[in-house]
Design a protein around this motif. Structure first.
Motif, PDB file in Angstrom:
ATOM      1  N   PRO A 136       0.595  -1.307   0.076  1.00 27.15           N
ATOM      2  CA  PRO A 136       0.035   0.174   0.013  1.00 27.15           C
ATOM      3  C   PRO A 136       1.013   1.262  -0.088  1.00 27.15           C
ATOM      4  O   PRO A 136       0.708   2.491  -0.846  1.00 27.15           O
ATOM      5  CB  PRO A 136      -0.812  -0.160   1.577  1.00 27.15           C
ATOM      6  N   HIS A 137       2.251   1.571   0.658  1.00 23.88           N
ATOM      7  CA  HIS A 137       2.700   2.156   0.576  1.00 23.88           C
ATOM      8  C   HIS A 137       3.823   2.020   0.031  1.00 23.88           C
ATOM      9  O   HIS A 137       5.318   3.259   0.142  1.00 23.88           O
ATOM     10  CB  HIS A 137       3.384   3.190   1.808  1.00 23.88           C
ATOM     11  N   ALA A 138       4.502   1.268  -0.602  1.00 20.74           N
ATOM     12  CA  ALA A 138       5.863   0.907  -1.512  1.00 20.74           C
ATOM     13  C   ALA A 138       5.325   0.793  -2.632  1.00 20.74           C
ATOM     14  O   ALA A 138       5.304  -0.912  -2.709  1.00 20.74           O
ATOM     15  CB  ALA A 138       6.120  -0.098  -0.225  1.00 20.74           C
ATOM     16  N   GLY A 139       4.961   1.509  -3.692  1.00 21.32           N
ATOM     17  CA  GLY A 139       4.808   1.100  -5.045  1.00 21.32           C
ATOM     18  C   GLY A 139       5.979   0.835  -6.056  1.00 21.32           C
ATOM     19  O   GLY A 139       6.819   0.653  -6.595  1.00 21.32           O
ATOM     20  N   SER A 140       6.507   2.234  -6.686  1.00 24.48           N
ATOM     21  CA  SER A 140       7.371   2.597  -7.484  1.00 24.48           C
ATOM     22  C   SER A 140       8.634   2.822  -6.263  1.00 24.48           C
ATOM     23  O   SER A 140       8.969   2.578  -7.079  1.00 24.48           O
ATOM     24  CB  SER A 140       6.476   3.939  -7.678  1.00 24.48           C
ATOM     25  N   ASP A 141       8.115   3.358  -5.175  1.00 19.00           N
ATOM     26  CA  ASP A 141       9.568   3.336  -3.936  1.00 19.00           C
ATOM     27  C   ASP A 141       9.339   1.920  -3.591  1.00 19.00           C
ATOM     28  O   ASP A 141       8.641   1.509  -2.279  1.00 19.00           O
ATOM     29  CB  ASP A 141       9.499   4.643  -3.346  1.00 19.00           C
ATOM     30  N   LEU A 142       9.544   0.740  -4.546  1.00 17.99           N
ATOM     31  CA  LEU A 142       9.387  -0.363  -4.081  1.00 17.99           C
ATOM     32  C   LEU A 142      10.544  -0.706  -2.230  1.00 17.99           C
ATOM     33  O   LEU A 142       9.898  -1.103  -1.903  1.00 17.99           O
ATOM     34  CB  LEU A 142      10.246  -1.780  -5.219  1.00 17.99           C
ATOM     35  N   ALA A 143      11.610   0.146  -2.590  1.00 16.22           N
ATOM     36  CA  ALA A 143      12.469  -0.121  -1.113  1.00 16.22           C
ATOM     37  C   ALA A 143      11.716   0.073   0.440  1.00 16.22           C
ATOM     38  O   ALA A 143      12.716  -0.149   0.908  1.00 16.22           O
ATOM     39  CB  ALA A 143      13.956   0.083  -1.159  1.00 16.22           C
ATOM     40  N   ALA A 144      11.160   0.790   0.131  1.00 13.52           N
ATOM     41  CA  ALA A 144      10.086   1.177   1.135  1.00 13.52           C
ATOM     42  C   ALA A 144       9.194   0.098   1.505  1.00 13.52           C
ATOM     43  O   ALA A 144       8.518   0.066   3.251  1.00 13.52           O
ATOM     44  CB  ALA A 144       9.320   2.226   1.374  1.00 13.52           C
ATOM     45  N   LEU A 145       9.226  -0.664   1.388  1.00 15.46           N
ATOM     46  CA  LEU A 145       8.153  -2.167   1.511  1.00 15.46           C
ATOM     47  C   LEU A 145       8.432  -2.269   3.155  1.00 15.46           C
ATOM     48  O   LEU A 145       9.501  -2.179   3.853  1.00 15.46           O
ATOM     49  CB  LEU A 145       8.781  -3.132   0.798  1.00 15.46           C
ATOM     50  N   LYS A 146       7.590  -2.700   3.521  1.00 17.60           N
ATOM     51  CA  LYS A 146       7.337  -2.907   5.148  1.00 17.60           C
ATOM     52  C   LYS A 146       7.136  -3.835   5.564  1.00 17.60           C
ATOM     53  O   LYS A 146       7.048  -4.837   7.057  1.00 17.60           O
ATOM     54  CB  LYS A 146       6.226  -1.798   5.649  1.00 17.60           C
ATOM     55  N   LEU A 147       6.797  -5.052   4.861  1.00 16.72           N
ATOM     56  CA  LEU A 147       6.075  -7.078   5.426  1.00 16.72           C
ATOM     57  C   LEU A 147       6.771  -7.224   6.315  1.00 16.72           C
ATOM     58  O   LEU A 147       8.556  -7.330   5.162  1.00 16.72           O
ATOM     59  CB  LEU A 147       5.405  -7.492   3.860  1.00 16.72           C
ATOM     60  N   LYS A 148       6.997  -8.355   7.261  1.00 18.37           N
ATOM     61  CA  LYS A 148       8.127  -8.372   8.120  1.00 18.37           C
ATOM     62  C   LYS A 148       7.721  -9.437   7.310  1.00 18.37           C
ATOM     63  O   LYS A 148       7.922 -10.558   8.395  1.00 18.37           O
ATOM     64  CB  LYS A 148       7.036  -7.923   9.502  1.00 18.37           C
ATOM     65  N   ALA A 149       9.579  -9.824   8.366  1.00 17.10           N
ATOM     66  CA  ALA A 149      10.009 -11.608   7.910  1.00 17.10           C
ATOM     67  C   ALA A 149      10.623 -11.803   9.845  1.00 17.10           C
ATOM     68  O   ALA A 149      11.510 -11.131   9.672  1.00 17.10           O
ATOM     69  CB  ALA A 149      10.292 -11.881   6.796  1.00 17.10           C
ATOM     70  N   GLU A 150       9.840 -11.963  10.205  1.00 14.92           N
ATOM     71  CA  GLU A 150      11.141 -12.166  11.811  1.00 14.92           C
ATOM     72  C   GLU A 150      11.738 -13.158  11.233  1.00 14.92           C
ATOM     73  O   GLU A 150      10.501 -14.319  11.821  1.00 14.92           O
ATOM     74  CB  GLU A 150       9.999 -11.555  12.555  1.00 14.92           C
ATOM     75  N   ARG A 151      12.650 -13.926  12.306  1.00 12.91           N
ATOM     76  CA  ARG A 151      13.623 -15.170  12.559  1.00 12.91           C
ATOM     77  C   ARG A 151      12.801 -15.883  13.739  1.00 12.91           C
ATOM     78  O   ARG A 151      12.354 -14.848  14.774  1.00 12.91           O
ATOM     79  CB  ARG A 151      14.808 -15.021  12.600  1.00 12.91           C
ATOM     80  N   VAL A 152      12.229 -17.261  13.156  1.00 16.03           N
ATOM     81  CA  VAL A 152      12.222 -17.747  14.155  1.00 16.03           C
ATOM     82  C   VAL A 152      12.632 -19.606  14.128  1.00 16.03           C
ATOM     83  O   VAL A 152      13.029 -19.459  13.709  1.00 16.03           O
ATOM     84  CB  VAL A 152      10.212 -18.463  14.240  1.00 16.03           C
ATOM     85  N   ASP A 153      12.338 -20.190  14.830  1.00 18.17           N
ATOM     86  CA  ASP A 153      12.924 -21.346  15.285  1.00 18.17           C
ATOM     87  C   ASP A 153      12.277 -22.268  13.849  1.00 18.17           C
ATOM     88  O   ASP A 153      11.145 -21.985  12.715  1.00 18.17           O
ATOM     89  CB  ASP A 153      12.428 -22.666  15.987  1.00 18.17           C
ATOM     90  N   GLY A 154      13.586 -22.781  12.729  1.00 15.30           N
ATOM     91  CA  GLY A 154      13.623 -23.225  12.139  1.00 15.30           C
ATOM     92  C   GLY A 154      13.094 -22.479  10.595  1.00 15.30           C
ATOM     93  O   GLY A 154      13.194 -22.611   9.511  1.00 15.30           O
ATOM     94  N   GLY A 155      12.845 -20.933  10.692  1.00 14.90           N
ATOM     95  CA  GLY A 155      12.755 -20.238   9.714  1.00 14.90           C
ATOM     96  C   GLY A 155      12.621 -18.737   9.815  1.00 14.90           C
ATOM     97  O   GLY A 155      12.983 -17.742  10.505  1.00 14.90           O
ATOM     98  N   TRP A 156      11.285 -18.284   9.371  1.00 11.35           N
ATOM     99  CA  TRP A 156      10.620 -16.902   9.921  1.00 11.35           C
ATOM    100  C   TRP A 156       9.378 -16.932   9.216  1.00 11.35           C
ATOM    101  O   TRP A 156       8.296 -18.061   8.980  1.00 11.35           O
ATOM    102  CB  TRP A 156      11.375 -15.877   7.962  1.00 11.35           C
ATOM    103  N   ARG A 157       8.522 -16.093  10.021  1.00 11.16           N
ATOM    104  CA  ARG A 157       7.863 -15.150  10.506  1.00 11.16           C
ATOM    105  C   ARG A 157       7.022 -14.212   9.548  1.00 11.16           C
ATOM    106  O   ARG A 157       7.883 -13.594  10.017  1.00 11.16           O
ATOM    107  CB  ARG A 157       7.233 -15.441  12.267  1.00 11.16           C
ATOM    108  N   LEU A 158       6.118 -14.495   8.763  1.00  7.85           N
ATOM    109  CA  LEU A 158       6.143 -13.186   7.853  1.00  7.85           C
ATOM    110  C   LEU A 158       4.634 -12.226   7.972  1.00  7.85           C
ATOM    111  O   LEU A 158       4.054 -13.877   8.226  1.00  7.85           O
ATOM    112  CB  LEU A 158       5.592 -13.528   6.657  1.00  7.85           C
ATOM    113  N   ASN A 159       4.550 -11.135   8.222  1.00  9.64           N
ATOM    114  CA  ASN A 159       3.183 -10.393   8.829  1.00  9.64           C
ATOM    115  C   ASN A 159       3.243  -9.064   8.295  1.00  9.64           C
ATOM    116  O   ASN A 159       4.309  -8.747   7.539  1.00  9.64           O
ATOM    117  CB  ASN A 159       2.832  -9.968  10.033  1.00  9.64           C
TER     118      ASN A 159
END
Length: 396
Positions: A136-159
């Protein structure tokens, strides 16, 4: 600068055209070849169009430029461009992001597990991908993306949330960009993941544009991704995204849809009469048509410059920006002129049996706006040209 194709390339074009003439005899040919669909005609989004891509695979048209060790033919990238040029001419689905940005990135940076799992399926056209970039706030300015990937056991939790994800409503896997380091500069700390689209926690909301193209809003809620499905190294995703765009230089900027649209417009104006005269014979219509013919040739020249620069081993960033800016605007100008020339009847929707040219131009008028936004807005293309070609200073 040589814009002509050599004998081998011309023979390849002829071969592809023979194949497409065979496809015209298929019972579902009208569903496979849909040039009137405008911007979404590139998608393999129905069973018939997916079957067509599987036939492309059987005939060796997928992975033309891939290394032989991964099932490719190591042919120059120009052949993939030539293939997509002929496919786009008839409105058939293109060879796609799986062969291009996904497959090429996995070949260069993916683990052996990811290569073994995905590359054979891509070459057999058994798998479809959606690119999870814009937010929603990172289209043309793709590097502004905020979808979060947090480290957890064995991988990542995405929100988080993605917007305008083409193909999400029928894709099998999500090629997903997420932020793995919120302390790093915005072009750093981004990673790429492969996520099944049917993973629990992924919710897809289709959005139909005014051009009847379906894009999607996607919500990612506590989605787990194992370490095995991280693409390349952590926090290197921005580099991979930029490289992936370079893989598309040969194939994305096809010229043939403009050429075919110009032919269709001439035919429509020849067959439309007003006060007993053909519309194409009206003096002011002829003047504008002459200008559009010249503009289509200009678009062809700009597109050939992209191909030529890439063939020399350069990344044609400026040439591609010029081509996209000009050609997408020209699609709009063609539709706008068609409606002006056809008068009130030109505004009839394709569902109306009285609509000129089966409503093609009214639909084109609505659909072509999307092309000036997707794959980098016109404003972004102007910025690229201003900074990299004209060397103009950045302003706040």
């Amino acid at each position: 600068m040589d814009f002509d194709f050599d004998a081998d390339q011309q023979a390849f074009i002829a071969e592809v055209r023979v194949f497409l003439n065979e496809v015209r005899q298929w019972p579902d040919a009208a569903e496979i070849m849909c040039p009137e669909r405008e911007s979404d005609s590139i998608l393999a989004d129905t069973p018939a169009r997916k079957a067509f891509n599987r036939e492309l695979a059987k005939r060796g048209y997928l992975g033309l430029s891939w290394p032989r060790e991964y099932g490719g033919q190591e042919r120059p990238g120009i052949y993939e461009y030539l293939l997509n040029e002929e496919l786009s001419r008839v409105g058939a689905p293109l060879i796609g992001k799986g062969v291009g940005c996904v497959g090429q990135t996995l070949i260069s940076h993916g683990s052996e597990k990811l290569k073994q799992e995905f590359l054979p399926k891509i070459l057999r056209a058994e798998i479809e991908f959606a690119l999870g970039y814009s937010e929603p706030h990172a289209g043309s300015d793709l590097a502004a993306l905020k979808l979060k990937a947090e480290r957890v056991d064995g991988g990542w939790r995405l929100n988080g949330q993605k917007m305008f994800t083409t193909s999400a409503h029928f894709a099998d896997w999500y090629w997903l960009a997420a932020r793995t380091d919120f302390e790093a500069p915005k072009h750093k700390g981004i990673s790429l993941f492969l996520v099944p689209m049917d993973q629990p926690g992924i919710t897809i909301h289709p959005i139909e544009t005014m051009g009847e193209h379906v894009t999607n809003q996607v919500f990612i809620d506590d989605v787990f991704v194992g370490d095995d499905y991280l693409v390349g190294e952590v926090d290197r995703g921005w580099t991979y995204i930029c490289e992936a765009l370079d893989y598309e230089r040969f194939t994305f900027y096809t010229f043939s849809p403009l050429e075919e649209k110009l032919k269709a417009l001439k035919e429509t104006l020849r067959n439309t009469r007003r006060d007993g005269d053909r519309v194409i014979d009206v003096p002011h219509v002829r003047r504008r048509m002459a200008r559009l013919i010249a503009e289509v040739e200009t678009s062809k020249m700009l597109q050939r410059r992209v191909i030529y620069a890439a063939s020399l081993g350069r990344v044609p960033t400026v040439e591609a920006a010029m081509c996209k800016l000009y050609s997408t605007g020209l699609h709009q100008r063609l539709a706008d002129f068609a409606l002006d020339a056809l008068g009130p009847e030109g505004l009839l929707h394709k569902a109306d049996h009285a609509a000129p040219a089966a409503g093609k131009w009214e639909w084109s008028y609505r659909a072509t706006a999307l092309d000036t936004i997707g794959a980098g807005t016109s404003e972004i293309q102007k910025n690229i040209i201003a900074r990299r070609e004209l060397e103009l200073p950045l302003t706040n």
